[in-house]
Design a protein around this motif. Structure first.
Motif, PDB file in Angstrom:
ATOM      1  N   PHE A   1      30.054  54.265  47.979  1.00  0.00           N
ATOM      2  CA  PHE A   1      29.864  54.461  49.419  1.00  0.00           C
ATOM      3  C   PHE A   1      28.405  54.787  49.734  1.00  0.00           C
ATOM      4  N   GLU A   2      27.719  55.381  48.784  1.00  0.00           N
ATOM      5  CA  GLU A   2      26.289  55.617  48.964  1.00  0.00           C
ATOM      6  C   GLU A   2      25.532  54.290  48.979  1.00  0.00           C
ATOM      7  N   LEU A   3      25.920  53.377  48.098  1.00  0.00           N
ATOM      8  CA  LEU A   3      25.306  52.046  48.091  1.00  0.00           C
ATOM      9  C   LEU A   3      25.628  51.294  49.379  1.00  0.00           C
ATOM     10  N   GLU A   4      26.824  51.487  49.893  1.00  0.00           N
ATOM     11  CA  GLU A   4      27.191  50.846  51.161  1.00  0.00           C
ATOM     12  C   GLU A   4      26.240  51.290  52.281  1.00  0.00           C
ATOM     13  N   LYS A   5      25.923  52.576  52.316  1.00  0.00           N
ATOM     14  CA  LYS A   5      25.019  53.082  53.355  1.00  0.00           C
ATOM     15  C   LYS A   5      23.599  52.537  53.178  1.00  0.00           C
ATOM     16  N   GLN A   6      23.213  52.312  51.922  1.00  0.00           N
ATOM     17  CA  GLN A   6      21.865  51.808  51.656  1.00  0.00           C
ATOM     18  C   GLN A   6      21.734  50.319  51.979  1.00  0.00           C
ATOM     19  N   ALA A   7      22.846  49.608  51.923  1.00  0.00           N
ATOM     20  CA  ALA A   7      22.794  48.150  52.017  1.00  0.00           C
ATOM     21  C   ALA A   7      22.524  47.676  53.440  1.00  0.00           C
ATOM     22  N   GLU A   8      21.770  46.597  53.553  1.00  0.00           N
ATOM     23  CA  GLU A   8      21.459  46.001  54.852  1.00  0.00           C
ATOM     24  C   GLU A   8      22.613  45.151  55.362  1.00  0.00           C
ATOM     25  N   ASN A   9      23.365  44.565  54.446  1.00  0.00           N
ATOM     26  CA  ASN A   9      24.499  43.726  54.813  1.00  0.00           C
ATOM     27  C   ASN A   9      25.399  43.561  53.588  1.00  0.00           C
ATOM     28  N   ALA A  10      26.453  42.734  53.734  1.00  0.00           N
ATOM     29  CA  ALA A  10      27.422  42.576  52.646  1.00  0.00           C
ATOM     30  C   ALA A  10      26.775  41.993  51.391  1.00  0.00           C
ATOM     31  N   LEU A  11      25.883  41.015  51.584  1.00  0.00           N
ATOM     32  CA  LEU A  11      25.217  40.406  50.437  1.00  0.00           C
ATOM     33  C   LEU A  11      24.368  41.426  49.688  1.00  0.00           C
ATOM     34  N   HIS A  12      23.647  42.241  50.442  1.00  0.00           N
ATOM     35  CA  HIS A  12      22.814  43.273  49.825  1.00  0.00           C
ATOM     36  C   HIS A  12      23.681  44.300  49.105  1.00  0.00           C
ATOM     37  N   PHE A  13      24.812  44.651  49.698  1.00  0.00           N
ATOM     38  CA  PHE A  13      25.731  45.606  49.068  1.00  0.00           C
ATOM     39  C   PHE A  13      26.220  45.086  47.716  1.00  0.00           C
ATOM     40  N   ASN A  14      26.639  43.818  47.687  1.00  0.00           N
ATOM     41  CA  ASN A  14      27.113  43.248  46.416  1.00  0.00           C
ATOM     42  C   ASN A  14      25.990  43.185  45.385  1.00  0.00           C
ATOM     43  N   THR A  15      24.778  42.939  45.850  1.00  0.00           N
ATOM     44  CA  THR A  15      23.633  42.925  44.935  1.00  0.00           C
ATOM     45  C   THR A  15      23.395  44.311  44.349  1.00  0.00           C
ATOM     46  N   LEU A  16      23.453  45.326  45.204  1.00  0.00           N
ATOM     47  CA  LEU A  16      23.264  46.700  44.725  1.00  0.00           C
ATOM     48  C   LEU A  16      24.349  47.087  43.720  1.00  0.00           C
ATOM     49  N   LEU A  17      25.572  46.646  43.984  1.00  0.00           N
ATOM     50  CA  LEU A  17      26.663  46.944  43.043  1.00  0.00           C
ATOM     51  C   LEU A  17      26.400  46.317  41.678  1.00  0.00           C
ATOM     52  N   MET A  18      25.891  45.094  41.685  1.00  0.00           N
ATOM     53  CA  MET A  18      25.605  44.413  40.423  1.00  0.00           C
ATOM     54  C   MET A  18      24.474  45.092  39.665  1.00  0.00           C
ATOM     55  N   GLU A  19      23.506  45.615  40.386  1.00  0.00           N
ATOM     56  CA  GLU A  19      22.359  46.260  39.747  1.00  0.00           C
ATOM     57  C   GLU A  19      22.679  47.665  39.276  1.00  0.00           C
ATOM     58  N   ASP A  20      23.673  48.301  39.875  1.00  0.00           N
ATOM     59  CA  ASP A  20      24.047  49.658  39.530  1.00  0.00           C
ATOM     60  C   ASP A  20      25.064  49.634  38.371  1.00  0.00           C
ATOM     61  N   THR A  21      25.254  50.766  37.714  1.00  0.00           N
ATOM     62  CA  THR A  21      26.219  50.848  36.604  1.00  0.00           C
ATOM     63  C   THR A  21      27.558  51.413  37.049  1.00  0.00           C
ATOM     64  N   VAL A  22      27.745  51.652  38.353  1.00  0.00           N
ATOM     65  CA  VAL A  22      28.932  52.390  38.783  1.00  0.00           C
ATOM     66  C   VAL A  22      30.233  51.658  38.463  1.00  0.00           C
ATOM     67  N   ILE A  23      30.294  50.334  38.636  1.00  0.00           N
ATOM     68  CA  ILE A  23      31.532  49.612  38.351  1.00  0.00           C
ATOM     69  C   ILE A  23      31.829  49.635  36.854  1.00  0.00           C
ATOM     70  N   LEU A  24      30.803  49.490  36.037  1.00  0.00           N
ATOM     71  CA  LEU A  24      30.986  49.603  34.585  1.00  0.00           C
ATOM     72  C   LEU A  24      31.479  50.994  34.224  1.00  0.00           C
ATOM     73  N   ASP A  25      30.822  52.026  34.750  1.00  0.00           N
ATOM     74  CA  ASP A  25      31.199  53.403  34.433  1.00  0.00           C
ATOM     75  C   ASP A  25      32.598  53.728  34.921  1.00  0.00           C
ATOM     76  N   MET A  26      32.969  53.122  36.017  1.00  0.00           N
ATOM     77  CA  MET A  26      34.294  53.344  36.604  1.00  0.00           C
ATOM     78  C   MET A  26      35.393  52.935  35.627  1.00  0.00           C
ATOM     79  N   THR A  27      35.114  51.932  34.815  1.00  0.00           N
ATOM     80  CA  THR A  27      36.068  51.466  33.814  1.00  0.00           C
ATOM     81  C   THR A  27      35.811  52.098  32.456  1.00  0.00           C
ATOM     82  N   ARG A  28      34.542  52.155  32.080  1.00  0.00           N
ATOM     83  CA  ARG A  28      34.170  52.589  30.733  1.00  0.00           C
ATOM     84  C   ARG A  28      34.496  54.061  30.479  1.00  0.00           C
ATOM     85  N   ILE A  29      34.126  54.929  31.392  1.00  0.00           N
ATOM     86  CA  ILE A  29      34.272  56.365  31.165  1.00  0.00           C
ATOM     87  C   ILE A  29      35.734  56.790  31.062  1.00  0.00           C
TER      88      ILE A  29
END
Length: 349
Positions: free
Chosen positions: A121-149
């Motif tokens: 949700f922090e990345l959502e606030k930072q993002a300019e639009n949906a495309l930027h949000f998906n880009t930030l998600l790919m660059e961040d480790t949060v989705i990996l950590d969400m599964t890995r940890i």
């Protein structure tokens, strides 16, 4: 605001924003639709739920206006007074599914997962639009950590409980899983390593079970005679197993109870399941006592006329992952299996 409701209102806002690029910001229907939508958003933020919003007359009017906007003649670009729209929806549209998932979690799971969703949700606030949000998600480790940890934590928890299972394959698998999920750096790597570990472990669990079943043929046959009586069928099975184990694997009764893997099973899994009434009947209080009872009363008397058999270390071998080992090494093999190397095969496009 409910995440599903937010997604719906954001979708209406995106539609209105798109029409502004072709009709200009002063179009009366457009202005009215935006005003009504702002009122609905304010109502939702004040606590109105999905049913309340959908029943609100303003919602029907907004929907009707958006339908009418589709037939409005567009203004020449120079008359709209705005830059060409890029047609990319806002970040909230792309993030709506994460809001819905978080809202649907049970309270205990929500507390554990909160750190990951807060980051999304922090990345959502930072993002300019949906495309930027998906880009930030790919660059961040949060989705990996969400599964890995959580996978690593589950492996550690299972390992802590594994003492009661007395399974060397479980111990190895969970140690390996904990270390693997600690070091993976991509979702693809996590999926590959997880699948590989699962497939190899499934094979090793099956191999271990079959090994215990085979090496335990002699005490199992004696146990059958103790439980159901010395009928012709059970005696024949005992004699056949007696000859088979020595002839095929070079293993005798004493060898069975010298095998570290079988002793781990016998002492910690089989013996605790011997009913109390049987222990009292035969006056035994230890796994060694039950072993000796089976041998003297339900094994030796039925093989005394058989030819003498002896241990043969050349035959007392097992095949594991394509190689042969002395059978007494089984426990060591399962604690640290000589797994085959499996390389990642590059995909040729």
């Amino acid at each position: 605001m409910d995440s599903t409701l937010k997604q719906m209102l954001d979708g209406l806002g995106f539609s209105i924003q798109n029409y502004a690029s072709s009709l200009g910001p002063r179009n009366e229907k457009l202005v009215r639709a935006k005003q009504l939508l702002d009122e609905l958003v304010a109502s939702a933020e004040s606590g109105a739920d999905m049913a309340g919003i959908c029943m609100d007359p303003r919602f029907s009017e907004v929907a009707a206006l958006i339908g009418e906007l589709a037939s409005e003649p567009p203004l020449p670009r120079e008359e709209t007074g705005i830059e060409a729209a890029d047609g990319i929806p806002p970040a909230s549209i792309a993030a709506a599914g994460y809001h819905m998932a978080f809202d649907s979690l049970p309270p205990e799971q929500r507390e554990k997962q909160k750190v990951f969703y807060d980051r999304i949700f922090e990345l959502e606030k930072q993002a300019e639009n949906a495309l930027h949000f998906n880009t930030l998600l790919m660059e961040d480790t949060v989705i990996l950590d969400m599964t890995r940890i959580p996978l690593r934590e589950a492996a550690v928890a299972t390992l802590e409980q594994a003492e009661s299972v007395f399974s060397p394959t479980v111990n190895f698998q969970q140690r390996l899983a904990a270390s693997t999920y600690e070091r993976v750096t991509t979702i693809a790597e996590l999926e590959f390593e997880g699948t590989k570990m699962a497939e190899l472990s499934n094979t090793e669990h099956t191999w271990d079970s079959l090994c215990i079943e085979v090496i335990g043929l002699l005490p199992a046959c004696a146990q059958a005679i103790e439980s159901f009586g010395p009928n012709d069928d059970s005696i024949a099975k005992l004699k056949n197993s007696h000859r088979f184990m020595a002839g095929f694997m070079g293993i005798t009764w004493d060898d069975v109870f010298s095998d570290p893997r079988y002793l781990l099973f016998w002492n910690n899994v089989f013996w605790p399941r011997v009913p109390e009434e049987k222990r009292l009947l035969h006056n035994v209080t230890t796994p060694e006592g039950w072993r000796d009872t089976l041998k003297t009363k339900f094994y030796d008397p039925f093989v005394k006329d058989e030819p003498p058999l002896r241990h043969d270390p050349e035959k007392a071998r097992v095949r594991f992952w394509g190689q042969e080992y002395p059978s007494v090494k089984t426990l060591d093999l399962l604690n640290d299996p000589p797994r085959p190397e499996i390389d990642r095969v590059p995909v040729l496009l």
